[in-house]
Design a protein around this motif. Structure first.
Motif, PDB file in Angstrom:
ATOM      1  N   CYS A  14     -17.262 -37.185   6.828  1.00 46.72           N
ATOM      2  CA  CYS A  14     -17.911 -36.907   8.107  1.00 46.72           C
ATOM      3  C   CYS A  14     -18.270 -38.216   8.795  1.00 46.72           C
ATOM      4  CB  CYS A  14     -19.163 -36.072   7.853  1.00 46.72           C
ATOM      5  SG  CYS A  14     -20.153 -35.851   9.313  1.00 46.72           S
ATOM      6  N   CYS A  38     -21.986 -38.742   9.056  1.00 54.02           N
ATOM      7  CA  CYS A  38     -22.629 -39.074   7.784  1.00 54.02           C
ATOM      8  C   CYS A  38     -22.387 -40.527   7.430  1.00 54.02           C
ATOM      9  CB  CYS A  38     -22.092 -38.168   6.673  1.00 54.02           C
ATOM     10  SG  CYS A  38     -22.768 -36.509   6.685  1.00 54.02           S
ATOM     11  N   CYS A  64     -18.775 -32.704   8.620  1.00 58.32           N
ATOM     12  CA  CYS A  64     -19.424 -31.767   7.714  1.00 58.32           C
ATOM     13  C   CYS A  64     -20.076 -30.643   8.519  1.00 58.32           C
ATOM     14  CB  CYS A  64     -20.452 -32.482   6.848  1.00 58.32           C
ATOM     15  SG  CYS A  64     -21.921 -32.983   7.736  1.00 58.32           S
ATOM     16  N   HIS A 112     -23.240 -31.485  10.657  1.00 62.40           N
ATOM     17  CA  HIS A 112     -22.999 -32.259  11.861  1.00 62.40           C
ATOM     18  C   HIS A 112     -22.104 -31.521  12.837  1.00 62.40           C
ATOM     19  CE1 HIS A 112     -24.452 -35.935   9.636  1.00 62.40           C
ATOM     20  NE2 HIS A 112     -25.124 -35.937  10.765  1.00 62.40           N
TER      21      HIS A 112
END
Ligand SMILES: [Zn+2]
Length: 114
Positions: free
Chosen positions: A51, A54, A88, A91
């Protein structure tokens, strides 16, 4: 004696087998592949399965960042599905909200008019 002529057949024979075997050239296995390769299968363009938010530790997705949001919006204004972007779930939901917010203030189009 006419029968002596058959003696040359048992002489030096040139009936050696040819080195080229006629059995199928492309059927045999050509050695094991995939030893140490980083996984070369999959013809589709695939982003990194990590991600983006992330990795960059972006918690709240800024809906004003159009350039950022546009990476996750297809050309016609659709939100790119998560499996294509690798974002992800958390998100992706925030991203969706950010994109919708951006649409509402007309930063992003709802759908491209043709
Ligand atoms: Zn994430």
């Amino acid at each position: 004696m006419p029968e002596e002529t058959q003696a040359r057949a048992s002489g030096a024979s040139d009936a050696a087998p040819t080195p080229q075997a006629p059995s199928g050239p492309g059927s045999g296995p050509r050695g094991p592949r995939g030893s140490g390769g980083p996984g070369g299968r999959g013809k589709f363009f695939r982003r990194k399965k990590v991600c983006k938010f992330c990795t960059e530790k972006i918690d709240a997705i800024p809906y004003r960042d159009v350039k950022l949001l546009q990476q996750f919006v297809a050309e016609r204004g659709k939100i790119v599905p998560r499996r294509l972007t690798g974002v992800c779930t958390t998100h992706q939901r925030r991203l969706t909200r950010a994109i919708k917010q951006a649409r509402n203030i007309a930063l992003l189009p709802f759908a491209t008019q043709h």
